[in-house]
Design a protein around this motif. Sequence first.
Motif, PDB file in Angstrom:
ATOM      1  N   ALA A  19      39.523  45.899  37.282  1.00 32.05           N
ATOM      2  CA  ALA A  19      40.167  45.420  38.509  1.00 32.05           C
ATOM      3  C   ALA A  19      41.644  45.798  38.520  1.00 32.05           C
ATOM      4  N   LEU A  20      42.302  45.684  37.381  1.00 34.60           N
ATOM      5  CA  LEU A  20      43.718  46.048  37.295  1.00 34.60           C
ATOM      6  C   LEU A  20      43.917  47.550  37.513  1.00 34.60           C
ATOM      7  N   LEU A  21      43.004  48.357  36.992  1.00 40.24           N
ATOM      8  CA  LEU A  21      43.085  49.803  37.208  1.00 40.24           C
ATOM      9  C   LEU A  21      42.877  50.139  38.684  1.00 40.24           C
ATOM     10  N   LEU A  40      44.143  45.861  46.518  1.00 43.85           N
ATOM     11  CA  LEU A  40      45.541  45.490  46.748  1.00 43.85           C
ATOM     12  C   LEU A  40      45.733  43.992  46.547  1.00 43.85           C
ATOM     13  N   ASP A  41      44.840  43.200  47.127  1.00 42.22           N
ATOM     14  CA  ASP A  41      44.985  41.746  47.125  1.00 42.22           C
ATOM     15  C   ASP A  41      44.377  41.064  45.909  1.00 42.22           C
ATOM     16  N   MET A  42      43.330  41.627  45.368  1.00 46.69           N
ATOM     17  CA  MET A  42      42.567  41.065  44.242  1.00 46.69           C
ATOM     18  C   MET A  42      42.129  39.638  44.591  1.00 46.69           C
ATOM     19  N   GLY A  43      42.496  38.622  43.815  1.00 47.09           N
ATOM     20  CA  GLY A  43      42.166  37.237  44.118  1.00 47.09           C
ATOM     21  C   GLY A  43      40.723  37.028  44.520  1.00 47.09           C
ATOM     22  N   GLU A  44      40.508  36.634  45.769  1.00 48.64           N
ATOM     23  CA  GLU A  44      39.162  36.354  46.273  1.00 48.64           C
ATOM     24  C   GLU A  44      38.265  37.593  46.259  1.00 48.64           C
TER      25      GLU A  44
END
Length: 191
Positions: free
Chosen positions: A66-68, A100-104
């Motif tokens: 996810a970070l990548l 961009l947002d990740m989270g949900e």
Amino acid sequence: MISKTSAAMSVKRQFHITFGHTKDHSIDYLTGILLDSRLTTVQSIEKLTVSQLDWQYAPGWNTIGALLSHMEAIEHFFRIEFVLGRKLTTEENGHWTPALDMGEHLPKLITGKSVDQYMHELTASRQMLVDAVRHLSFEEFTRKIEGYYDEQTGCNLAWALYHMMEDEIYHRGQISMIRKLYAAHHGSGEG
């Protein structure tokens, strides 16, 4: 120029930045930093397994994958919005918003992709940014961008691109921490 994943893996850090590729040494300096920071990121992940890429320490935690994906999405966003000077299209926005947002959106970012896929995507996105940056003039590089950080009356493109790289380096630190947690959780010394 880094254009293929296998080339990225075989390239060693040069420990110096070369000048003379563009008319402006500040652009050469920036592209040198862009290429080295991405090479360092790619080298730090090149032997990871899908299990390591998709592993979560706890529900809701970021994964390395996810970070990548976030690094790649941020790079496309900054290239499009700040270097090219246009808004994301509806299609681009739909494609990049989860990363961009990740989270949900985190569950959508646990994909089972291989490290080779991530490395290819990261290498390609960085090359696209470098190619775009190499065409900038000093005036474009130092132009003021209104509305990025309203309390400080905006920023300039040079700072925006620095901030993008700062974000990558910060997330590379998170990746290192997740690798260590993974190794501790799985009883291996491989972090």
